[in-house]
Design a protein around this motif. Structure first.
Motif, mmCIF file in Angstrom:
data_model
loop_
_atom_site.group_PDB
_atom_site.id
_atom_site.type_symbol
_atom_site.label_atom_id
_atom_site.label_comp_id
_atom_site.label_asym_id
_atom_site.label_seq_id
_atom_site.Cartn_x
_atom_site.Cartn_y
_atom_site.Cartn_z
ATOM 1 N N THR A 140 5.903 7.243 -9.343
ATOM 2 C CA THR A 140 5.904 7.324 -10.797
ATOM 3 C C THR A 140 6.707 6.197 -11.413
ATOM 4 O OG1 THR A 140 5.787 9.720 -10.612
ATOM 5 C CG2 THR A 140 6.420 8.840 -12.745
ATOM 6 N N ARG A 151 2.316 6.697 -0.675
ATOM 7 C CA ARG A 151 1.370 5.725 -1.232
ATOM 8 C C ARG A 151 1.885 5.184 -2.556
ATOM 9 N NH1 ARG A 151 -3.990 8.654 -2.005
ATOM 10 N NH2 ARG A 151 -2.523 10.011 -3.034
ATOM 11 N N LEU A 152 1.597 3.934 -2.832
ATOM 12 C CA LEU A 152 2.082 3.285 -4.041
ATOM 13 C C LEU A 152 1.590 4.015 -5.295
ATOM 14 C CD1 LEU A 152 3.894 0.899 -4.617
ATOM 15 C CD2 LEU A 152 1.864 -0.463 -5.009
ATOM 16 N N GLN A 153 0.383 4.546 -5.280
ATOM 17 C CA GLN A 153 -0.141 5.248 -6.456
ATOM 18 C C GLN A 153 0.556 6.589 -6.701
ATOM 19 O OE1 GLN A 153 -2.084 4.174 -3.887
ATOM 20 N NE2 GLN A 153 -3.725 5.610 -3.447
ATOM 21 N N ASP A 154 1.305 7.092 -5.719
ATOM 22 C CA ASP A 154 2.058 8.336 -5.893
ATOM 23 C C ASP A 154 3.446 8.106 -6.477
ATOM 24 O OD1 ASP A 154 -0.056 9.802 -4.869
ATOM 25 O OD2 ASP A 154 0.715 9.745 -2.815
ATOM 26 N N GLU A 188 0.817 -1.209 0.000
ATOM 27 C CA GLU A 188 0.000 0.000 0.000
ATOM 28 C C GLU A 188 0.853 1.263 0.000
ATOM 29 O OE1 GLU A 188 -2.555 -0.313 3.397
ATOM 30 O OE2 GLU A 188 -3.954 -1.610 2.337
ATOM 31 N N LYS A 229 -2.276 13.961 -11.885
ATOM 32 C CA LYS A 229 -2.422 12.901 -10.880
ATOM 33 C C LYS A 229 -3.192 11.752 -11.442
ATOM 34 C CE LYS A 229 -1.796 15.461 -6.757
ATOM 35 N NZ LYS A 229 -2.034 15.509 -5.383
#
Length: 81
Positions: A65, A60-63, A36, A81
């Motif tokens: 690149t 966070r993993l989604q942040d 996560e 984003k």
């Protein structure tokens, strides 16, 4: 990719070009086994880290690149984003 391959890599903020620290630990969802967040600390990467240090921040993993050979880039250069 194994966590040991990511651990101790430099983390760079792609939007500012600044050094954030080194990957020290990760938060893992125990239900699905997915990462996560990565814990980033400013300490020397050649010593063992205490992930409970107050200087440790979570990304966070989604942040993230890109995870490259030597570094991890966080954020988007184009501001999207």
């Amino acid at each position: 990719m194994k966590f040991s391959e990511i651990q101790k890599k430099e983390v760079i903020d792609a939007t500012k070009g600044t050094f954030l620290g080194y990957v020290q630990d990760a938060t893992i969802d125990i239900v699905n086994g997915k990462v996560e967040a990565l814990h980033i600390g400013e300490g020397d990467r050649n010593i063992f880290f205490d992930s409970k240090e107050k200087d440790t921040r979570k990304v966070r993993l989604q942040d993230i690149t890109t995870i490259g050979k030597d570094i991890v880039l966080v954020g988007r250069k184009d501001g999207k984003k």
